[in-house]
Design a protein around this motif. Sequence first.
Motif, PDB file in Angstrom:
ATOM      1  N   ILE A 147     -14.883 -13.714 -35.064  1.00 40.93           N
ATOM      2  CA  ILE A 147     -14.715 -13.610 -33.612  1.00 40.93           C
ATOM      3  C   ILE A 147     -13.250 -13.453 -33.216  1.00 40.93           C
ATOM      4  CG2 ILE A 147     -14.551 -16.094 -33.143  1.00 40.93           C
ATOM      5  CD1 ILE A 147     -16.515 -13.484 -31.100  1.00 40.93           C
ATOM      6  N   ARG A 148     -12.326 -14.100 -33.917  1.00 37.51           N
ATOM      7  CA  ARG A 148     -10.900 -13.993 -33.581  1.00 37.51           C
ATOM      8  C   ARG A 148     -10.381 -12.577 -33.796  1.00 37.51           C
ATOM      9  NH1 ARG A 148      -7.835 -19.509 -35.721  1.00 37.51           N
ATOM     10  NH2 ARG A 148      -9.021 -20.986 -34.419  1.00 37.51           N
ATOM     11  N   GLU A 149     -10.816 -11.964 -34.895  1.00 35.64           N
ATOM     12  CA  GLU A 149     -10.384 -10.593 -35.152  1.00 35.64           C
ATOM     13  C   GLU A 149     -10.889  -9.642 -34.070  1.00 35.64           C
ATOM     14  OE1 GLU A 149     -11.527 -12.703 -37.296  1.00 35.64           O
ATOM     15  OE2 GLU A 149     -10.486 -12.572 -39.227  1.00 35.64           O
ATOM     16  N   ARG A 151     -11.621 -10.457 -30.942  1.00 32.59           N
ATOM     17  CA  ARG A 151     -10.880 -10.729 -29.714  1.00 32.59           C
ATOM     18  C   ARG A 151      -9.549  -9.985 -29.711  1.00 32.59           C
ATOM     19  NH1 ARG A 151     -11.492 -17.302 -29.050  1.00 32.59           N
ATOM     20  NH2 ARG A 151     -13.607 -17.331 -28.191  1.00 32.59           N
ATOM     21  N   LYS A 152      -8.840 -10.056 -30.846  1.00 29.52           N
ATOM     22  CA  LYS A 152      -7.551  -9.371 -30.964  1.00 29.52           C
ATOM     23  C   LYS A 152      -7.721  -7.865 -30.791  1.00 29.52           C
ATOM     24  CE  LYS A 152      -3.651  -8.747 -34.134  1.00 29.52           C
ATOM     25  NZ  LYS A 152      -3.101  -9.102 -35.480  1.00 29.52           N
ATOM     26  N   GLU A 153      -8.747  -7.324 -31.414  1.00 27.84           N
ATOM     27  CA  GLU A 153      -9.017  -5.890 -31.325  1.00 27.84           C
ATOM     28  C   GLU A 153      -9.268  -5.462 -29.879  1.00 27.84           C
ATOM     29  OE1 GLU A 153     -12.552  -2.778 -32.647  1.00 27.84           O
ATOM     30  OE2 GLU A 153     -12.261  -4.616 -33.796  1.00 27.84           O
ATOM     31  N   VAL A 154     -10.044  -6.248 -29.144  1.00 25.33           N
ATOM     32  CA  VAL A 154     -10.359  -5.897 -27.754  1.00 25.33           C
ATOM     33  C   VAL A 154      -9.108  -5.969 -26.883  1.00 25.33           C
ATOM     34  CG1 VAL A 154     -11.713  -6.539 -25.727  1.00 25.33           C
ATOM     35  CG2 VAL A 154     -12.749  -6.616 -27.988  1.00 25.33           C
ATOM     36  N   LYS A 155      -8.259  -6.977 -27.096  1.00 23.25           N
ATOM     37  CA  LYS A 155      -7.018  -7.091 -26.317  1.00 23.25           C
ATOM     38  C   LYS A 155      -6.104  -5.883 -26.557  1.00 23.25           C
ATOM     39  CE  LYS A 155      -6.701 -12.131 -25.983  1.00 23.25           C
ATOM     40  NZ  LYS A 155      -5.891 -13.331 -26.303  1.00 23.25           N
ATOM     41  N   VAL A 156      -5.977  -5.504 -27.809  1.00 16.86           N
ATOM     42  CA  VAL A 156      -5.139  -4.341 -28.143  1.00 16.86           C
ATOM     43  C   VAL A 156      -5.694  -3.084 -27.493  1.00 16.86           C
ATOM     44  CG1 VAL A 156      -4.389  -2.829 -30.022  1.00 16.86           C
ATOM     45  CG2 VAL A 156      -4.255  -5.312 -30.299  1.00 16.86           C
ATOM     46  N   ASN A 157      -6.998  -2.911 -27.537  1.00 13.97           N
ATOM     47  CA  ASN A 157      -7.616  -1.739 -26.912  1.00 13.97           C
ATOM     48  C   ASN A 157      -7.430  -1.746 -25.397  1.00 13.97           C
ATOM     49  OD1 ASN A 157      -8.488  -0.745 -29.370  1.00 13.97           O
ATOM     50  ND2 ASN A 157     -10.524  -1.666 -29.213  1.00 13.97           N
ATOM     51  N   ALA A 158      -7.414  -2.937 -24.785  1.00 12.24           N
ATOM     52  CA  ALA A 158      -7.202  -3.033 -23.338  1.00 12.24           C
ATOM     53  C   ALA A 158      -5.782  -2.589 -22.972  1.00 12.24           C
ATOM     54  CB  ALA A 158      -7.456  -4.463 -22.872  1.00 12.24           C
ATOM     55  N   ILE A 159      -4.805  -2.986 -23.774  1.00 11.01           N
ATOM     56  CA  ILE A 159      -3.423  -2.574 -23.512  1.00 11.01           C
ATOM     57  C   ILE A 159      -3.267  -1.069 -23.723  1.00 11.01           C
ATOM     58  CG2 ILE A 159      -1.046  -2.788 -24.314  1.00 11.01           C
ATOM     59  CD1 ILE A 159      -1.607  -5.686 -24.985  1.00 11.01           C
ATOM     60  N   ILE A 226     -23.304 -10.750 -28.683  1.00  9.08           N
ATOM     61  CA  ILE A 226     -22.109 -11.417 -28.166  1.00  9.08           C
ATOM     62  C   ILE A 226     -21.224 -10.348 -27.526  1.00  9.08           C
ATOM     63  CG2 ILE A 226     -20.049 -12.740 -28.768  1.00  9.08           C
ATOM     64  CD1 ILE A 226     -21.594 -13.771 -31.213  1.00  9.08           C
ATOM     65  N   LYS A 227     -20.848 -10.570 -26.285  1.00  8.61           N
ATOM     66  CA  LYS A 227     -20.017  -9.607 -25.569  1.00  8.61           C
ATOM     67  C   LYS A 227     -18.613 -10.178 -25.363  1.00  8.61           C
ATOM     68  CE  LYS A 227     -19.835  -6.809 -21.347  1.00  8.61           C
ATOM     69  NZ  LYS A 227     -20.523  -6.484 -20.088  1.00  8.61           N
ATOM     70  N   ILE A 228     -17.611  -9.422 -25.795  1.00  7.47           N
ATOM     71  CA  ILE A 228     -16.214  -9.821 -25.622  1.00  7.47           C
ATOM     72  C   ILE A 228     -15.541  -8.760 -24.760  1.00  7.47           C
ATOM     73  CG2 ILE A 228     -14.064 -10.440 -26.780  1.00  7.47           C
ATOM     74  CD1 ILE A 228     -15.705 -10.794 -29.341  1.00  7.47           C
ATOM     75  N   GLU A 229     -14.886  -9.177 -23.688  1.00 12.44           N
ATOM     76  CA  GLU A 229     -14.180  -8.215 -22.842  1.00 12.44           C
ATOM     77  C   GLU A 229     -12.877  -8.825 -22.316  1.00 12.44           C
ATOM     78  OE1 GLU A 229     -16.768  -9.170 -18.783  1.00 12.44           O
ATOM     79  OE2 GLU A 229     -16.798  -7.176 -19.684  1.00 12.44           O
ATOM     80  N   TYR A 230     -11.868  -7.971 -22.182  1.00 15.86           N
ATOM     81  CA  TYR A 230     -10.562  -8.397 -21.680  1.00 15.86           C
ATOM     82  C   TYR A 230     -10.037  -7.370 -20.687  1.00 15.86           C
ATOM     83  CZ  TYR A 230     -10.012 -12.170 -25.076  1.00 15.86           C
ATOM     84  OH  TYR A 230     -10.173 -13.335 -25.794  1.00 15.86           O
ATOM     85  N   SER A 231      -9.260  -7.876 -19.719  1.00 15.30           N
ATOM     86  CA  SER A 231      -8.541  -7.028 -18.769  1.00 15.30           C
ATOM     87  C   SER A 231      -7.065  -7.385 -18.852  1.00 15.30           C
ATOM     88  CB  SER A 231      -9.056  -7.253 -17.338  1.00 15.30           C
ATOM     89  OG  SER A 231     -10.413  -6.879 -17.227  1.00 15.30           O
TER      90      SER A 231
END
Length: 239
Positions: A147-149, A151-159, A226-231
């Motif tokens: 899950i941590r990996e 999360r990191k991937e989604v944050k990078v993609n958001a940026i 499981i859905k992970i999303e970041y803005s």
Amino acid sequence: QFCLLLLIILIILISTSVYAQTGIKNFIDQNYIEVTGKAEIEIIPDQIYLKILLNEKEFKNKQSIVEIEKGMIDKLSEIGIDTEKNLAIKDFASNFQFYWLGKSDIFVTKEYQLLVHNAQTAGKVFVELEKIGISNISIDKLEHSKIREYRKEVKVNAIKAAKEKASELAMAIDQNIGRALFIEEIENNNFYLSNTLSGKVAGVTIRGSRSFENSFPDLDVEFEKIKIEYSILCRFELK
């Protein structure tokens, strides 16, 4: 001397004020573009925790908790589950205190947590334990081992999405973006983990062309992903 000292203090105050105003002006008056980048991903849980409750009172054949537990462990072993590694006792209780008051017989209850790694195995647990009278089973929680990996991937993609959006908007007015001036993670529902399953039996959907007693290959058990999303809010220099 007093006047001279007063003059020096006044000069220092004026200089400090001018410097502060200049610094503020340089920051605020920079040309920049502000955008929000979003990214999300849905993943299938690979850590499924089942809660199994055994209660002597619920068994009509007067089995002891030891006998019920042995039957459960044997059945779980039959379907390939390592009970020594993946089965743990979470709670143990009895109504022994009421026995001395003459209000009831002694009954023991035990709560277990079982870890399985896919939906099909979870479906087998529900079906096979039901056969030996153990039906008090529910989903405790759903997780993912990486899950941590994710999360990191989604944050990078958001940026990255924010940078791409800013670049496209700047090009529309014949300009370009420069370095990032400000980056902030927006507080939102950036990690959604459902602890329920969609379906009819304790939240499980089980579909198959054959009966459960015959075979397992046709079992089709579905879990909510499981859905992970970041803005991410970003400000880029505008050139």
